[in-house]
Design an enzyme around this catalytic site. Structure first.
Site, PDB file in Angstrom:
ATOM      1  N   LEU A 142     -21.652   0.596 -48.102  1.00 37.25           N
ATOM      2  CA  LEU A 142     -21.790  -0.853 -48.002  1.00 37.25           C
ATOM      3  C   LEU A 142     -20.501  -1.607 -48.335  1.00 37.25           C
ATOM      4  O   LEU A 142     -19.692  -1.158 -49.145  1.00 37.25           O
ATOM      5  CB  LEU A 142     -22.916  -1.310 -48.931  1.00 37.25           C
ATOM      6  CG  LEU A 142     -24.267  -0.619 -48.682  1.00 37.25           C
ATOM      7  CD1 LEU A 142     -25.295  -1.057 -49.716  1.00 37.25           C
ATOM      8  CD2 LEU A 142     -24.784  -0.902 -47.269  1.00 37.25           C
ATOM      9  N   HIS A 143     -20.367  -2.745 -47.683  1.00 40.79           N
ATOM     10  CA  HIS A 143     -19.216  -3.625 -47.901  1.00 40.79           C
ATOM     11  C   HIS A 143     -19.713  -5.081 -47.909  1.00 40.79           C
ATOM     12  O   HIS A 143     -20.926  -5.322 -47.808  1.00 40.79           O
ATOM     13  CB  HIS A 143     -18.162  -3.399 -46.810  1.00 40.79           C
ATOM     14  CG  HIS A 143     -18.725  -3.416 -45.418  1.00 40.79           C
ATOM     15  ND1 HIS A 143     -19.230  -4.549 -44.840  1.00 40.79           N
ATOM     16  CD2 HIS A 143     -18.897  -2.424 -44.497  1.00 40.79           C
ATOM     17  CE1 HIS A 143     -19.666  -4.273 -43.620  1.00 40.79           C
ATOM     18  NE2 HIS A 143     -19.491  -2.979 -43.384  1.00 40.79           N
ATOM     19  N   GLU A 144     -18.779  -6.016 -47.972  1.00 36.97           N
ATOM     20  CA  GLU A 144     -19.180  -7.433 -48.096  1.00 36.97           C
ATOM     21  C   GLU A 144     -19.975  -7.935 -46.887  1.00 36.97           C
ATOM     22  O   GLU A 144     -20.692  -8.922 -46.996  1.00 36.97           O
ATOM     23  CB  GLU A 144     -17.950  -8.339 -48.319  1.00 36.97           C
ATOM     24  CG  GLU A 144     -17.360  -8.246 -49.712  1.00 36.97           C
ATOM     25  CD  GLU A 144     -16.202  -7.276 -49.748  1.00 36.97           C
ATOM     26  OE1 GLU A 144     -16.172  -6.315 -48.920  1.00 36.97           O
ATOM     27  OE2 GLU A 144     -15.322  -7.447 -50.602  1.00 36.97           O
ATOM     28  N   GLY A 145     -19.829  -7.289 -45.738  1.00 34.84           N
ATOM     29  CA  GLY A 145     -20.654  -7.662 -44.579  1.00 34.84           C
ATOM     30  C   GLY A 145     -22.120  -7.428 -44.889  1.00 34.84           C
ATOM     31  O   GLY A 145     -22.972  -8.316 -44.727  1.00 34.84           O
ATOM     32  N   HIS A 146     -22.426  -6.216 -45.376  1.00 37.35           N
ATOM     33  CA  HIS A 146     -23.804  -5.904 -45.776  1.00 37.35           C
ATOM     34  C   HIS A 146     -24.249  -6.827 -46.909  1.00 37.35           C
ATOM     35  O   HIS A 146     -25.377  -7.300 -46.940  1.00 37.35           O
ATOM     36  CB  HIS A 146     -23.904  -4.455 -46.270  1.00 37.35           C
ATOM     37  CG  HIS A 146     -23.518  -3.408 -45.263  1.00 37.35           C
ATOM     38  ND1 HIS A 146     -22.351  -2.691 -45.361  1.00 37.35           N
ATOM     39  CD2 HIS A 146     -24.150  -2.956 -44.154  1.00 37.35           C
ATOM     40  CE1 HIS A 146     -22.287  -1.832 -44.360  1.00 37.35           C
ATOM     41  NE2 HIS A 146     -23.356  -1.971 -43.607  1.00 37.35           N
ATOM     42  N   GLY A 194     -26.752  -8.376 -38.821  1.00 33.79           N
ATOM     43  CA  GLY A 194     -25.457  -9.040 -38.659  1.00 33.79           C
ATOM     44  C   GLY A 194     -25.153  -9.353 -37.201  1.00 33.79           C
ATOM     45  O   GLY A 194     -25.487  -8.573 -36.304  1.00 33.79           O
ATOM     46  N   SER A 248     -16.306  -3.213 -41.506  1.00 33.96           N
ATOM     47  CA  SER A 248     -17.144  -2.152 -40.937  1.00 33.96           C
ATOM     48  C   SER A 248     -16.974  -0.892 -41.781  1.00 33.96           C
ATOM     49  O   SER A 248     -15.871  -0.611 -42.271  1.00 33.96           O
ATOM     50  CB  SER A 248     -16.683  -1.859 -39.504  1.00 33.96           C
ATOM     51  OG  SER A 248     -17.221  -0.631 -39.057  1.00 33.96           O
TER      52      SER A 248
HETATM   53  P1  AMP Z   1     -24.649  -0.725 -40.445  1.00 35.98           P
HETATM   54  O1  AMP Z   1     -24.720  -0.164 -41.818  1.00 35.98           O
HETATM   55  O2  AMP Z   1     -23.290  -0.670 -39.827  1.00 35.98           O
HETATM   56  O3  AMP Z   1     -25.741  -0.189 -39.553  1.00 35.98           O
HETATM   57  O4  AMP Z   1     -24.950  -2.279 -40.590  1.00 35.98           O
HETATM   58  C1  AMP Z   1     -26.119  -2.749 -41.210  1.00 35.98           C
HETATM   59  C2  AMP Z   1     -26.242  -4.226 -40.956  1.00 35.98           C
HETATM   60  O5  AMP Z   1     -25.117  -4.912 -41.497  1.00 35.98           O
HETATM   61  C3  AMP Z   1     -26.286  -4.570 -39.457  1.00 35.98           C
HETATM   62  O6  AMP Z   1     -27.250  -5.584 -39.234  1.00 35.98           O
HETATM   63  C4  AMP Z   1     -24.885  -5.049 -39.199  1.00 35.98           C
HETATM   64  O7  AMP Z   1     -24.792  -5.957 -38.103  1.00 35.98           O
HETATM   65  C5  AMP Z   1     -24.557  -5.733 -40.503  1.00 35.98           C
HETATM   66  N1  AMP Z   1     -23.087  -5.809 -40.659  1.00 35.98           N
HETATM   67  C6  AMP Z   1     -22.217  -4.780 -40.630  1.00 35.98           C
HETATM   68  N2  AMP Z   1     -20.957  -5.237 -40.743  1.00 35.98           N
HETATM   69  C7  AMP Z   1     -21.043  -6.592 -40.832  1.00 35.98           C
HETATM   70  C8  AMP Z   1     -20.083  -7.641 -40.958  1.00 35.98           C
HETATM   71  N3  AMP Z   1     -18.775  -7.409 -41.009  1.00 35.98           N
HETATM   72  N4  AMP Z   1     -20.540  -8.903 -41.039  1.00 35.98           N
HETATM   73  C9  AMP Z   1     -21.869  -9.176 -40.977  1.00 35.98           C
HETATM   74  N5  AMP Z   1     -22.821  -8.228 -40.850  1.00 35.98           N
HETATM   75  C10 AMP Z   1     -22.418  -6.952 -40.789  1.00 35.98           C
END
Ligand code: AMP
Length: 282
Positions: free
Chosen positions: A32-36, A146, A184
């Protein structure tokens, strides 16, 4: 609380519902990062209880994709979720999520014909399957996704509508690094040099955004602008550059209403995606 079993999670949910708590779900693949975190924080603000799922879903990866090498760190993720206000982190095994002999598939057709759908043929089938399972297990009031994965967001919204799933799907804005690169989990694959090159994704889209804002609505020219900017960098390989209708995700010839401008680019071996939505005001 870290929960690994579907049954245990269902019991927790049952208790919460009895008490009348509202429930938010944030599905993730972890690392996880700040997007999550932005999704988790929004969910915490809008719900009494929040479940974050951390599951690297095997069915959404193609045979030559990075399922095995996808970064994983459940201990760090667990702490990050709890510190961000989540109540439960759901981290099931693949064996628990997928029964032997699973023969159910979900195909949201049309919306998956272009963009990542055309380049990653099994991807959205796997995404829809795992998200529908999570929605059935957690039965959340709201689930958070996201806009970085814009096609995924549109597909899930359509699936939930078509299947009468009683969950509101909430889209959240793209969170970026200071220099503009969309955050990401896959950014961790990039070498120092590639990390610099990766800026070309956002830069090329920003050029397109400026042109559109100036009134240059020629789809072919805008795509060429993005393509030539990306190709100006060594070690990039374009997977796609597309301009599609934001809702139907079909390519457009003329820019009317709202369009999604999206690209996927290999930086070395790492495939990154980025996009923006442009609203045409008449
Ligand atoms: P993931 O773990 O890559 O499957 O992402 C999980 C959720 O986090 C998905 O709904 C992504 O769209 C969202 N997400 C990932 N990266 C970002 C980001 N940089 N900004 C906003 N949401 C994000």
């Amino acid at each position: 609380m870290l929960v690994k079993e579907i049954k245990s999670l269902r019991n927790i949910i049952k208790d919460w519902k009895k008490t009348g708590y509202s429930i938010g779900l944030v599905p993730t693949m972890g690392f996880l990062h700040e997007g999550h975190q932005s999704l988790i924080k929004k969910a915490v603000k809008e719900n009494d209880k929040v479940v974050v799922s951390v599951f690297v879903n095997p069915t959404q990866f193609g045979p030559n994709e990075d399922f095995n090498s996808y970064p994983r760190d459940i201990e760090k993720d667990f702490k990050y979720c709890i510190d961000s206000g989540a109540s439960v982190v759901f981290n099931p095994s693949s064996e628990k999520m997928y029964l032997k002999g699973n023969c159910t598939t979900i195909d949201v057709s049309g919306l998956t014909d272009f963009l990542c759908g055309s380049k990653r043929p099994v991807h959205f089938g796997g995404v829809c399957l795992v998200v529908s399972k999570l929605l059935n297990i957690v039965t959340p009031d709201k689930a958070y996704f996201g806009e970085k994965d814009a096609q995924q967001l549109a597909v899930i919204k359509r699936m939930v509508k078509d299947l009468n799933i009683d969950t509101k799907i909430i889209g959240c804005p793209i969170i970026r690094e200071k220099d503009g690169l969309a955050k990401s989990s896959r950014n961790t694959y990039l070498s120092k040099e590639e990390r610099k090159t990766a800026l070309v994704l956002n830069e090329s889209l920003s050029l397109a955004k400026e042109e559109l804002a100036k009134g240059n609505l020629d789809v072919k020219k805008i795509k060429e602008l993005i393509t030539s900017k990306i190709n100006s960098e060594d070690s990039t390989k374009i997977d796609y550059v597309e301009i599609v209708d934001s809702e139907t995700l079909q390519p457009v010839e003329h820019i009317e209403n709202s369009v999604l401008v999206a690209s996927a680019v290999f930086i070395g071996k790492t495939r990154l995606i980025d996009n923006f939505t442009f609203q045409f005001d008449i």
